[in-house]
Design an enzyme around this catalytic site. Structure first.
Site, mmCIF file in Angstrom:
data_model
loop_
_atom_site.group_PDB
_atom_site.id
_atom_site.type_symbol
_atom_site.label_atom_id
_atom_site.label_comp_id
_atom_site.label_asym_id
_atom_site.label_seq_id
_atom_site.Cartn_x
_atom_site.Cartn_y
_atom_site.Cartn_z
ATOM 1 N N ARG A 207 1.138 -0.981 -0.218
ATOM 2 C CA ARG A 207 0.422 -0.194 0.439
ATOM 3 C C ARG A 207 0.313 1.067 0.325
ATOM 4 O O ARG A 207 2.252 1.221 0.838
ATOM 5 C CB ARG A 207 -1.121 -0.226 1.350
ATOM 6 C CG ARG A 207 -1.617 1.365 1.542
ATOM 7 C CD ARG A 207 -2.472 1.779 2.820
ATOM 8 N NE ARG A 207 -3.908 2.431 2.162
ATOM 9 C CZ ARG A 207 -4.712 3.050 3.522
ATOM 10 N NH1 ARG A 207 -4.234 2.213 4.896
ATOM 11 N NH2 ARG A 207 -4.856 3.991 3.379
ATOM 12 N N HIS A 208 0.484 2.064 -0.675
ATOM 13 C CA HIS A 208 1.343 3.658 -0.539
ATOM 14 C C HIS A 208 1.355 4.125 0.746
ATOM 15 O O HIS A 208 0.339 4.023 1.817
ATOM 16 C CB HIS A 208 0.601 3.934 -1.643
ATOM 17 C CG HIS A 208 -0.996 5.149 -1.053
ATOM 18 N ND1 HIS A 208 -0.729 5.665 -0.327
ATOM 19 C CD2 HIS A 208 -2.045 3.960 -1.511
ATOM 20 C CE1 HIS A 208 -2.403 6.297 0.024
ATOM 21 N NE2 HIS A 208 -2.567 5.440 -0.804
ATOM 22 N N GLY A 209 2.162 5.129 0.517
ATOM 23 C CA GLY A 209 2.526 5.548 2.195
ATOM 24 C C GLY A 209 1.490 6.806 2.160
ATOM 25 O O GLY A 209 0.887 7.284 1.465
ATOM 26 N N CYS B 168 2.125 1.857 3.345
ATOM 27 C CA CYS B 168 3.564 1.383 3.508
ATOM 28 C C CYS B 168 3.487 -0.039 3.564
ATOM 29 O O CYS B 168 4.439 -0.678 3.413
ATOM 30 C CB CYS B 168 4.199 2.225 3.411
ATOM 31 S SG CYS B 168 5.037 3.579 2.274
#
Length: 216
Positions: A14-16, A195
């Site tokens: 997953r993105h930050g 993240c």
């Protein structure tokens, strides 16, 4: 149609964290935001963790949202620069909602800001970045898109790859997203944190029979 009985190893990321400009109704107004300072720190920690884990990946697939691209660029820096792992930007991996923060940027602008990656799928997509057809922001369409993505993963020649995407997308792959759950703000229960990365085994029989099992 992909072949039946396909097994893959997929590392979901997953993105930050991002800073959202929220209006009086709680709607996020900033279009396609980048990571904030905390998000970049999270991505650097992700880089440290991934370097230590030495993932045996052959490919990186990433959402075209700028927060996902920035997370991928930082987190997988040494895989890309030292190991020359290819990166493909896949519009099907974009976030599911239609708030401004979840609407993508034009491909030509992404190529300028994040050069060196394969944007073929974005150029060939007749809809992206509009939230129409397969990208319509509703539960039924999002379920359909997860099925299309499962078949896409099954067709990818590589057996082990990373997927940098969004919390709701991962919930859809896990089949835990509910019709009443928001597509714009990921539910806190049973969701990836910013993240977070986890290894999954994907088994694909057909577009209605597939599953992702976490590797403990």
């Amino acid at each position: 149609m992909a072949s039946k009985g396909i097994d893959k190893t997929i590392y979901f990321v997953r993105h930050g964290q991002v800073s959202h400009d929220v209006d009086e109704n709680g709607v996020h107004r900033e279009h396609d935001p980048l990571l904030n300072d905390e998000g970049r720190k999270q991505a650097l920690q992700l880089q440290h963790d991934l370097d230590a884990e030495k993932l045996p990946i052959e490919l990186i697939l990433v959402s075209p949202m700028r927060r996902a691209l920035e997370t991928m660029k930082i987190g997988f820096q040494h895989y890309i620069e030292d190991k020359h792992i290819p990166v493909k930007v896949i519009p099907l991996l974009q976030d599911c909602g239609d708030w401004a923060c979840n609407v993508g940027s034009y491909t030509k602008d992404l190529e300028k800001q994040f050069p060196g990656y394969d944007y073929t799928a974005c150029h060939e997509d007749p809809v992206f970045p509009k939230k129409e057809k397969i990208y319509k922001a509703d539960y039924k369409t999002s379920i359909q898109r997860s099925r299309v993505l499962a078949e896409f993963f099954a067709k990818v020649p590589e057996k082990v790859f990373a997927v940098v995407t969004h919390g709701v997308d991962i919930r859809l792959f896990q089949k835990i997203q509910k019709p009443e759950d928001s597509l714009d703000a990921v539910p806190k229960e049973h969701s990836f944190s910013p993240c977070q990365h986890e290894e999954f085994r994907m088994h694909y029989e057909d577009d209605k029979n597939w599953n992702f099992e976490p590797v403990k």
